[in-house]
Design an enzyme around this catalytic site. Structure first.
Site, PDB file in Angstrom:
ATOM      1  N   TYR A  97       2.813  10.256  -0.692  1.00 20.14           N
ATOM      2  CA  TYR A  97       3.820   9.780   0.281  1.00 20.14           C
ATOM      3  C   TYR A  97       5.210  10.160  -0.148  1.00 20.14           C
ATOM      4  CZ  TYR A  97       0.320   6.695   2.514  1.00 20.14           C
ATOM      5  OH  TYR A  97      -0.768   6.181   3.158  1.00 20.14           O
ATOM      6  N   HIS A 130      -8.240   9.138  -1.249  1.00 20.87           N
ATOM      7  CA  HIS A 130      -7.466   9.215   0.000  1.00 20.87           C
ATOM      8  C   HIS A 130      -8.138  10.027   1.098  1.00 20.87           C
ATOM      9  CE1 HIS A 130      -2.996   9.254   1.490  1.00 20.87           C
ATOM     10  NE2 HIS A 130      -3.824   8.921   2.442  1.00 20.87           N
ATOM     11  N   ASP A 163       0.823  -1.200   0.000  1.00 19.91           N
ATOM     12  CA  ASP A 163       0.000   0.000   0.000  1.00 19.91           C
ATOM     13  C   ASP A 163       0.863   1.257   0.000  1.00 19.91           C
ATOM     14  OD1 ASP A 163      -2.685   1.303   0.357  1.00 19.91           O
ATOM     15  OD2 ASP A 163      -1.635   2.076   2.122  1.00 19.91           O
TER      16      ASP A 163
END
Length: 155
Positions: A43, A123, A38
């Site tokens: 990120y 998200h 994941d």
């Protein structure tokens, strides 16, 4: 009873963890029978010097390229919507408009070196975009085969 879904979170791959450490964790995870990896397109923008994400996906892409055949053994999960508009700033995120969702998956696939992901997440909530617009875009990506399924996170 359905088994729980367990995934290796790759949040700090490419930022706090270099390629060597990230590859070692990925190798150990897959060797132990792990399947789901994941990540997210954002990120980890908050620790990246440039203030934008994508590093985690890039590391996973390099790892997949360095290990022919391993893509057949893993399932990829990534997310869209939380990448900041202004580098390093949590306050305004790109959101979940049709254009952002589609471009988000295109960019994620490029960084991952993959032609599809098994799971594509919205998200974060996006109050600026009608839910129907986001759902339609995610559904189209599943229908096209670029994503196996879609889900929501942090809603």
């Amino acid at each position: 009873m359905t088994e729980p879904l367990l995934a290796l979170g790759a949040m700090f791959f490419g930022t706090k963890l270099d390629d060597a450490a990230s590859f070692a964790l990925l190798d150990a995870y897959v060797d132990a029978g792990g399947v789901w990896i994941d990540t997210a397109d954002c990120y980890a923008f908050w620790v990246a010097p440039e203030g934008h994400g994508g590093q985690s996906e890039q590391v996973i892409g390099r790892w997949l390229a360095a290990r022919p055949g391993v893509r057949d053994r893993v399932k990829l999960s990534t997310k869209v919507g939380a990448e900041p508009v202004t580098p390093g700033d949590f306050t305004v995120q790109r959101g979940l408009s049709d254009a952002v969702v589609r471009a988000g998956l295109t960019g994620s696939l490029r960084r991952l070196g993959a032609d599809r992901v098994e799971l594509f997440w919205a998200h974060v909530e996006d109050p600026r975009t009608p839910l129907e617009e986001t759902a339609a875009a995610l559904g189209d990506l599943v229908d096209s085969g670029a994503a196996g399924a879609w889900a929501v996170s942090n809603h």
